[in-house]
Scaffold this motif. Structure first.
Motif, PDB file in Angstrom:
ATOM      1  N   ILE A  19       0.901  -1.054  -0.013  1.00 25.35           N
ATOM      2  CA  ILE A  19      -0.086   0.109   0.071  1.00 25.35           C
ATOM      3  C   ILE A  19       0.727   1.378  -0.022  1.00 25.35           C
ATOM      4  O   ILE A  19       0.431   2.154  -0.653  1.00 25.35           O
ATOM      5  CB  ILE A  19      -0.901   0.135   1.174  1.00 25.35           C
ATOM      6  N   GLY A  20       2.041   1.046   0.657  1.00 25.77           N
ATOM      7  CA  GLY A  20       3.057   2.403   0.772  1.00 25.77           C
ATOM      8  C   GLY A  20       3.577   2.718  -0.583  1.00 25.77           C
ATOM      9  O   GLY A  20       4.091   3.814  -0.759  1.00 25.77           O
ATOM     10  N   GLU A  21       3.405   1.750  -1.650  1.00 30.33           N
ATOM     11  CA  GLU A  21       4.028   1.998  -2.794  1.00 30.33           C
ATOM     12  C   GLU A  21       2.963   2.447  -3.757  1.00 30.33           C
ATOM     13  O   GLU A  21       3.130   2.800  -5.066  1.00 30.33           O
ATOM     14  CB  GLU A  21       4.797   0.855  -3.325  1.00 30.33           C
ATOM     15  N   LEU A  22       1.701   2.523  -3.542  1.00 31.65           N
ATOM     16  CA  LEU A  22       0.702   2.460  -4.579  1.00 31.65           C
ATOM     17  C   LEU A  22       0.852   3.997  -5.360  1.00 31.65           C
ATOM     18  O   LEU A  22       0.605   3.949  -6.539  1.00 31.65           O
ATOM     19  CB  LEU A  22      -0.726   2.444  -3.864  1.00 31.65           C
ATOM     20  N   ASP A  23       1.248   5.006  -4.456  1.00 32.43           N
ATOM     21  CA  ASP A  23       1.170   6.189  -5.315  1.00 32.43           C
ATOM     22  C   ASP A  23       2.498   6.419  -6.463  1.00 32.43           C
ATOM     23  O   ASP A  23       2.534   7.464  -7.102  1.00 32.43           O
ATOM     24  CB  ASP A  23       1.215   7.430  -4.172  1.00 32.43           C
ATOM     25  N   ARG A  24       3.389   5.485  -6.423  1.00 30.20           N
ATOM     26  CA  ARG A  24       4.531   5.616  -7.171  1.00 30.20           C
ATOM     27  C   ARG A  24       4.012   4.702  -8.382  1.00 30.20           C
ATOM     28  O   ARG A  24       4.945   4.903  -9.497  1.00 30.20           O
ATOM     29  CB  ARG A  24       5.642   4.787  -6.561  1.00 30.20           C
ATOM     30  N   LEU A  25       2.966   4.169  -8.313  1.00 33.32           N
ATOM     31  CA  LEU A  25       2.702   3.184  -9.657  1.00 33.32           C
ATOM     32  C   LEU A  25       1.720   3.844 -10.601  1.00 33.32           C
ATOM     33  O   LEU A  25       0.919   4.891 -10.124  1.00 33.32           O
ATOM     34  CB  LEU A  25       1.885   1.976  -9.158  1.00 33.32           C
ATOM     35  N   ASP A  26       1.634   3.579 -11.939  1.00 35.64           N
ATOM     36  CA  ASP A  26       0.743   3.933 -12.850  1.00 35.64           C
ATOM     37  C   ASP A  26      -0.518   3.214 -12.547  1.00 35.64           C
ATOM     38  O   ASP A  26      -0.517   1.855 -12.699  1.00 35.64           O
ATOM     39  CB  ASP A  26       1.366   3.683 -14.134  1.00 35.64           C
ATOM     40  N   SER A  27      -1.534   3.705 -12.047  1.00 30.86           N
ATOM     41  CA  SER A  27      -2.686   2.840 -11.598  1.00 30.86           C
ATOM     42  C   SER A  27      -3.860   3.178 -12.606  1.00 30.86           C
ATOM     43  O   SER A  27      -4.824   3.155 -12.224  1.00 30.86           O
ATOM     44  CB  SER A  27      -2.963   3.079 -10.270  1.00 30.86           C
ATOM     45  N   SER A  28      -3.278   3.477 -13.853  1.00 28.27           N
ATOM     46  CA  SER A  28      -4.536   3.712 -14.917  1.00 28.27           C
ATOM     47  C   SER A  28      -4.982   2.518 -15.534  1.00 28.27           C
ATOM     48  O   SER A  28      -4.501   1.409 -15.625  1.00 28.27           O
ATOM     49  CB  SER A  28      -3.822   4.459 -16.080  1.00 28.27           C
ATOM     50  N   GLY A  29      -6.399   2.522 -15.467  1.00 25.41           N
ATOM     51  CA  GLY A  29      -7.051   1.272 -15.705  1.00 25.41           C
ATOM     52  C   GLY A  29      -7.494   0.502 -14.737  1.00 25.41           C
ATOM     53  O   GLY A  29      -7.317   0.866 -13.636  1.00 25.41           O
ATOM     54  N   ARG A  46      -9.598   2.123  -3.334  1.00 28.43           N
ATOM     55  CA  ARG A  46     -10.865   2.774  -3.495  1.00 28.43           C
ATOM     56  C   ARG A  46     -10.554   4.189  -3.030  1.00 28.43           C
ATOM     57  O   ARG A  46     -11.264   5.408  -3.861  1.00 28.43           O
ATOM     58  CB  ARG A  46     -11.911   2.127  -2.768  1.00 28.43           C
ATOM     59  N   ASP A  47      -9.850   4.382  -2.247  1.00 35.41           N
ATOM     60  CA  ASP A  47      -9.446   5.870  -1.838  1.00 35.41           C
ATOM     61  C   ASP A  47      -8.825   6.542  -2.656  1.00 35.41           C
ATOM     62  O   ASP A  47      -8.923   7.821  -2.943  1.00 35.41           O
ATOM     63  CB  ASP A  47      -8.672   5.798  -0.591  1.00 35.41           C
ATOM     64  N   ARG A  48      -8.250   5.816  -3.624  1.00 33.72           N
ATOM     65  CA  ARG A  48      -7.428   6.748  -4.764  1.00 33.72           C
ATOM     66  C   ARG A  48      -8.184   6.511  -6.127  1.00 33.72           C
ATOM     67  O   ARG A  48      -7.766   6.802  -7.247  1.00 33.72           O
ATOM     68  CB  ARG A  48      -6.009   5.808  -5.234  1.00 33.72           C
ATOM     69  N   ASP A  49      -9.372   6.037  -5.895  1.00 34.97           N
ATOM     70  CA  ASP A  49     -10.293   6.208  -7.221  1.00 34.97           C
ATOM     71  C   ASP A  49     -10.142   5.142  -8.352  1.00 34.97           C
ATOM     72  O   ASP A  49     -10.180   5.346  -9.634  1.00 34.97           O
ATOM     73  CB  ASP A  49     -10.618   7.484  -7.610  1.00 34.97           C
ATOM     74  N   VAL A  50      -9.459   3.955  -7.801  1.00 38.90           N
ATOM     75  CA  VAL A  50      -8.964   2.991  -8.677  1.00 38.90           C
ATOM     76  C   VAL A  50      -9.936   1.794  -8.797  1.00 38.90           C
ATOM     77  O   VAL A  50     -10.157   1.289  -7.699  1.00 38.90           O
ATOM     78  CB  VAL A  50      -7.537   2.632  -8.543  1.00 38.90           C
ATOM     79  N   PRO A  51     -10.618   1.610  -9.957  1.00 37.56           N
ATOM     80  CA  PRO A  51     -11.536   0.369 -10.162  1.00 37.56           C
ATOM     81  C   PRO A  51     -10.647  -0.899  -9.898  1.00 37.56           C
ATOM     82  O   PRO A  51      -9.516  -0.900 -10.602  1.00 37.56           O
ATOM     83  CB  PRO A  51     -12.346   0.668 -10.997  1.00 37.56           C
TER      84      PRO A  51
END
Length: 346
Positions: A19-29, A46-51
């Motif tokens: 979870i600590g690395e999620l903001d470093r990742l390309d979470s498009s899609g 969900r908090d990052r609006d990633v489906p």
């Protein structure tokens, strides 16, 4: 509570590290969460609006489970490190089969679960692999550039193994899959259980609890007369194997006994699960003893194998009028609880 006393620390530490690395990742899609053991990862996405879509192979806690993930494409796939290397290979191929071009797969787990060695396995399916982050006795590995050349095994049936288990009565061509209990061999506990099974009543209704690929249930049917066999396991892939090996049975994908059928089984036979991930949980066997009695008919019997070091005589005597040791060796003991006591509670 120390980590030695807390069997869930690996799930929490590895999940928190990811979870600590999620903001470093390309979470498009969309994201696909494979065998995520905790809700925290889904909440963070969900908090990052990633489906995202969840996939669980095992119905632990009676989660919705299936034998293969839903079709993609997914831009990100996360996979909790499984215990067996071949199951990891199958999971990584499943991830590659639904990953969008340019997508990434993240494998996370604890050092003492073998996450370091998973780097090589990851490289068999992905052209670029690296350790994304290390901490808390855990690692997160990332793979990109899925190898989708011809011959990759992108369907469950591509992973089917046909075995000769070498036990009297079991046919050659026994079906199994990676990650199924005792995949590729007949384990000593099951062998001791089969060697000491008591006669079961003709026409009886029998439940094989924690059936795996179906070995115990198959032998029960071969030795009995006009038996009605039901088979239960929390592993959706194991049940796919059992359906091929014992097609005449009725199947339950569940973590624990079914909610219906109380008082209706003449026998429950089992080599019950004893681990959650890497951690031993003897309480799972004690729970089976307490919960099995209400599901047995008058005069019914529970027969199971467990490690002989486990103190199981007392919980059995609480639930059954007659308790016997049918067989034992240096490691295992086969227990029989016969005639459930009238005052039975779940």
């Amino acid at each position: 509570m120390s980590r030695r006393q807390d069997p869930g620390w690996r799930d929490r530490a590895a999940t928190d590290l990811l979870i600590g690395e999620l903001d470093r990742l390309d979470s498009s899609g969309r994201a696909l969460l494979m065998d995520s053991p905790l809700p925290d990862l889904g909440i963070a996405l969900r908090d990052r609006d990633v489906p995202f879509t969840q996939y669980h192979r095992r119905a632990l806690g009676n989660l919705r489970a299936s034998s293969w993930p839903a079709p993609g494409p997914y831009g990100l796939v996360t996979l909790r490190l499984p215990r067996a290397k071949e199951e990891l290979s199958m999971g990584l191929s499943a991830a590659a089969s639904v990953l969008s071009p340019g997508g990434a797969v993240l494998v996370y787990g604890a050092n003492d679960e073998g996450i370091r060695g998973a780097m090589g396995t990851l490289g068999e399916t992905y052209s670029s692999v690296e350790a994304l982050v290390v901490g808390g006795r855990c690692r997160v590995l990332v793979g990109t550039g899925a190898k989708v050349e011809a011959g990759r095994r992108f369907r469950l049936e591509d992973w089917k193994t046909l075995l000769d288990l070498g036990y009297p009565g079991l046919p050659p061509g026994w079906v199994s899959y990676p990650g199924v209990f005792s995949h590729g061999r007949l384990d000593p506990g099951t062998r001791l259980l089969l060697d000491s099974l008591p006669p079961l009543p003709a026409g009886g209704r029998i439940l094989d609890y924690g059936c795996g690929s179906g070995v115990v249930g198959f032998v029960v049917l071969e030795r009995g007369a006009d038996l009605a066999l039901e088979m239960l396991d929390h592993d959706a892939v194991a049940l796919e194997a059992a359906r091929e090996n014992v097609p005449e049975a009725r199947f339950h994908l569940r973590d624990g006994l079914p909610t219906e059928n109380r008082g209706s089984f003449d026998a429950i036979v089992s080599n019950p699960p004893f681990h959650r991930g890497k951690a031993e949980e003897p309480a799972m066997i004690v729970s089976l003893i307490h919960r099995a009695a209400p599901f047995l008919a008058k005069g019914g019997v529970l027969v199971f194998v467990a490690q002989r070091r486990l103190p199981l005589a007392s919980p059995l005597r609480e639930q059954f009028q007659e308790v016997n040791v049918l067989a034992e060796d240096r490691i295992f003991r086969v227990w029989e609880g016969r005639n459930p006591k009238p005052a039975r509670r779940l």
